[in-house]
Write an enzyme that holds these catalytic residues in place. Structure first.
Site, PDB file in Angstrom:
ATOM      1  N   PRO A  28      50.262  54.726  49.163  1.00  0.00           N
ATOM      2  CA  PRO A  28      49.473  55.759  49.847  1.00  0.00           C
ATOM      3  C   PRO A  28      47.995  55.400  49.762  1.00  0.00           C
ATOM      4  O   PRO A  28      47.499  54.978  48.713  1.00  0.00           O
ATOM      5  CB  PRO A  28      49.785  57.015  49.027  1.00  0.00           C
ATOM      6  CG  PRO A  28      50.139  56.496  47.661  1.00  0.00           C
ATOM      7  CD  PRO A  28      50.837  55.195  47.892  1.00  0.00           C
ATOM      8  N   MET A  29      47.287  55.547  50.877  1.00  0.00           N
ATOM      9  CA  MET A  29      45.856  55.228  50.911  1.00  0.00           C
ATOM     10  C   MET A  29      45.139  56.279  51.737  1.00  0.00           C
ATOM     11  O   MET A  29      45.369  56.404  52.944  1.00  0.00           O
ATOM     12  CB  MET A  29      45.633  53.831  51.516  1.00  0.00           C
ATOM     13  CG  MET A  29      46.172  52.693  50.666  1.00  0.00           C
ATOM     14  SD  MET A  29      46.093  51.094  51.519  1.00  0.00           S
ATOM     15  CE  MET A  29      47.586  51.189  52.533  1.00  0.00           C
ATOM     16  N   CYS A  31      44.124  59.499  41.688  1.00  0.00           N
ATOM     17  CA  CYS A  31      42.883  59.443  42.470  1.00  0.00           C
ATOM     18  C   CYS A  31      41.673  59.697  41.573  1.00  0.00           C
ATOM     19  O   CYS A  31      41.605  60.730  40.882  1.00  0.00           O
ATOM     20  CB  CYS A  31      42.915  60.467  43.597  1.00  0.00           C
ATOM     21  SG  CYS A  31      41.414  60.423  44.622  1.00  0.00           S
TER      22      CYS A  31
END
Length: 360
Positions: free
Chosen positions: A44-45, A131
């Site tokens: 995931p980005m 994150c």
């Protein structure tokens, strides 16, 4: 007449060295078995892994792809834009949805809603506990949860009780170099019921600087019995294959390494089969760039994302700076198509494509 995503893949995929079809992710009961089929996963980005990017990665050999971060608070308050991040495109056979937040009750609500809405096209639910961006961590979300293992465990339990799909999480090895908590934190999440754990080998304080510490990722993999997905600095097929074959990790997440290089997943898989990874001719890279822009249009993404794509697909080729500068002036999809055709003509006219190859 505009082509659908499936038609675009059929028409442009082969010349870009990509699969014209997207295979669904395996659905074995064992998560470890799922990973053993193909251990190379698209990470995931935020701001990157939109539908077009996920489709390119899957066509390039990724076993599955993960959404951008989806805010459980955003879903709770009925944000349609938040829901757009959580929904796969019609052409995607399935998708992993990554959630972030800090309130267990909102994760539970999101798990119910996403499971019902996506049905069989939901491969897994993932929780972002990695994150490091301040606007996320200051709310107690993302890597801030590394400081709150009890809350992190409660979040996992709230999801597993409200979904039928596997639940995974992504963490960093710690908040700072002096607070490496990976193994202990991983055991807490394992006890809470996760099916697999992705571990990024940087601390949150490193952000995306410096090197990923693979030795700390391995320590986490040795501390739990669930599959661990290594993450961080998977920039080449050799690096990705090394982690799968020479460490306790069951799989790897590939992120920045796939920028302008959707073949990395398949190239890494070739290495596992004892084959040398392919060399990708300049025209093949340009064809992939062309397809990626067309997918942006077909999936309704903002064309501004094509500017980043230009930087990635045009890097390392002769006169790259010149072509990237021209890309800055592109405004419409047709501008990009014409630029790509111009670059391709220049290389073919000078006979460069037969000799110049680009490895991502």
């Amino acid at each position: 007449m505009e082509l659908s995503v499936s038609e675009l893949l059929q028409t442009y995929g082969p010349s870009a060295g990509l699969s014209p079809t997207l295979a669904p992710a395996p659905s074995d009961t064992s998560f470890a078995q799922r990973l053993s089929h193909n251990p190379f996963l698209m990470a995931p980005m935020a701001g990157v892994s939109d539908a077009a990017y996920r489709i390119m990665a899957r066509a390039g050999g990724a076993a599955w792809a993960v959404s951008e971060m989806v805010s459980v608070a955003g879903l709770h308050y009925g944000g349609e834009k938040t829901w757009e991040l959580a929904l796969p495109h019609d052409a995607e056979p399935d998708m992993v949805v990554q959630l972030f937040g800090s309130k267990p009750e909102q994760f539970a609500e999101a798990a119910v809603a996403i499971t019902e809405r996506l049905g069989k096209r939901l491969s897994a639910l993932d929780v972002n506990m990695a994150c490091p961006v301040p606007k996320v961590t200051r709310k107690g979300e993302g890597s801030a949860l590394l400081n709150e293992p009890q809350r992190a465990g409660a979040i996992i339990k709230s999801i597993t009780r409200n979904t039928t799909v596997p639940v995974t999480a992504k963490i960093r090895i710690g908040r700072t170099p002096n607070a490496i908590v990976g193994p202990e934190f991983a055991r807490r999440l394992e006890d809470a019921g996760i099916a697999a754990l992705a571990v990024h080998g940087r601390t949150a304080s490193q952000m995306y600087r410096g090197s990923s510490h693979l030795e700390h990722v391995c320590e986490v993999a040795q501390a739990v019995s669930i599959p661990v997905i290594g993450s961080g600095d998977m920039l080449t097929p050799e690096a990705a294959a090394y982690v799968v074959t020479q460490t306790p990790c069951a799989a790897v997440y590939i992120a920045r390494g796939s920028y302008g290089n959707p073949w990395l997943f398949g190239d890494a898989a070739s290495l596992l089969c004892g084959k040398a990874p392919a060399k990708h001719a300049i025209t093949q890279r340009l064809n992939a760039f062309d397809l990626h822009v067309r997918l942006l249009v077909a999936t309704g993404a903002h064309l501004a994302r094509a500017r980043s794509l230009a930087g990635w697909y045009l890097r390392s080729i002769p006169q790259a700076a010149l072509w990237r500068q021209k890309a800055v002036g592109c405004v419409t999809p047709q501008d990009y198509y014409e630029l790509i055709a111009e670059v391709k003509y220049e290389f073919l006219a000078h006979g460069l494509d037969e000799h110049e190859h680009v490895r991502g």
